[in-house]
Design an enzyme around this catalytic site. Structure first.
Site, mmCIF file in Angstrom:
data_model
loop_
_atom_site.group_PDB
_atom_site.id
_atom_site.type_symbol
_atom_site.label_atom_id
_atom_site.label_comp_id
_atom_site.label_asym_id
_atom_site.label_seq_id
_atom_site.Cartn_x
_atom_site.Cartn_y
_atom_site.Cartn_z
ATOM 1 C CG ASN A 39 -3.693 8.988 -0.132
ATOM 2 O OD1 ASN A 39 -4.004 9.799 -0.666
ATOM 3 N ND2 ASN A 39 -2.690 8.539 0.627
ATOM 4 C CD GLU A 41 -3.489 7.205 4.857
ATOM 5 O OE1 GLU A 41 -3.519 7.588 5.988
ATOM 6 O OE2 GLU A 41 -2.476 6.950 4.198
ATOM 7 C CB CYS A 50 -3.764 3.001 -3.890
ATOM 8 S SG CYS A 50 -2.833 2.131 -2.632
ATOM 9 C CD GLU A 52 -1.879 4.569 -7.459
ATOM 10 O OE1 GLU A 52 -2.510 4.711 -6.460
ATOM 11 O OE2 GLU A 52 -0.714 4.606 -7.611
ATOM 12 C CB CYS A 83 1.218 -0.369 -4.025
ATOM 13 S SG CYS A 83 -0.415 -0.464 -4.204
ATOM 14 C CB CYS A 86 -2.094 0.504 -7.565
ATOM 15 S SG CYS A 86 -3.184 1.004 -6.329
HETATM 16 N N1 THU Z 1 -0.383 5.292 -1.941
HETATM 17 C C1 THU Z 1 -1.338 5.541 -2.781
HETATM 18 O O1 THU Z 1 -2.713 6.066 -2.697
HETATM 19 N N2 THU Z 1 -0.765 5.193 -4.116
HETATM 20 C C2 THU Z 1 0.424 4.661 -4.227
HETATM 21 O O2 THU Z 1 0.485 4.445 -5.332
HETATM 22 C C3 THU Z 1 1.412 4.378 -3.058
HETATM 23 C C4 THU Z 1 0.781 4.404 -1.868
HETATM 24 C C5 THU Z 1 -1.063 5.714 -0.527
HETATM 25 C C6 THU Z 1 -1.710 4.255 0.138
HETATM 26 C C7 THU Z 1 -1.828 5.049 1.636
HETATM 27 O O3 THU Z 1 -2.746 5.943 1.935
HETATM 28 C C8 THU Z 1 -0.469 5.948 1.792
HETATM 29 O O4 THU Z 1 -0.160 6.219 0.253
HETATM 30 C C9 THU Z 1 0.900 5.577 2.240
HETATM 31 O O5 THU Z 1 1.277 4.213 1.881
#
Ligand code: THU
Length: 130
Positions: A39, A41, A50, A52, A83, A86
């Site tokens: 991920n 941000e 994310c 994925e 999520c 994804c």
């Molecule tokens: N996140 C992912 O990268 N993948 C997931 O399957 C769930 C959430 C990340 C997004 C964000 O940067 C952090 O986790 C918190 O939500």
């Protein structure tokens, strides 16, 4: 290297400055290649991506389009689950039975199929495409 080790290793490089929640994802495509993502941000929160999505982008950039296996890892008591967005992204490049393994730092905890994660997915047939 196993998908778990690949995902764990890329998770270390996640840029999770705002949530503190680092996620790693490893995808094996049908030809056996492995692609990883973490991920990333952003201070403008919705601009974050994310793990994925990163792994899928790497796979597509390498010219591969068919997922065989996915593993997602985070440091969570309940193994991390992709999520909604994804799940749709994974479904685009997977057959319904493709396994998605949810892992925490201790190892793989649970495996679900893409169809179990996103039953009734919106797909190309809804648009009259094959
Ligand atoms: N996140 C992912 O990268 N993948 C997931 O399957 C769930 C959430 C990340 C997004 C964000 O940067 C952090 O986790 C918190 O939500």
């Amino acid at each position: 290297m196993s998908l778990f080790k690949e995902a764990l290793s890329v998770r270390d490089r996640a840029y999770a400055k705002y949530s503190g929640f680092k996620v790693g994802c490893a995808i094996r495509s049908t030809d056996g290649s492995v692609f990883v993502g973490c991920n990333v941000e952003n201070v403008a929160f919705p601009e974050g991506t994310c793990a994925e999505a990163g792994a899928i982008a790497a796979m597509i950039a390498a010219g591969k389009h068919e997922i065989k296996e996915v593993l997602v890892v985070a440091d969570s008591p309940k193994p991390v689950s992709p999520c909604g967005g994804c799940r749709q992204k994974l479904a685009e490049f997977s057959k319904p039975g493709v396994p998605v393994t949810l892992a925490n730092l201790e190892g793989p905890q649970k495996t679900m199929t893409v169809k179990e994660l996103l039953p009734g997915a919106f797909d190309a047939e809804h648009m009259g495409h094959e």
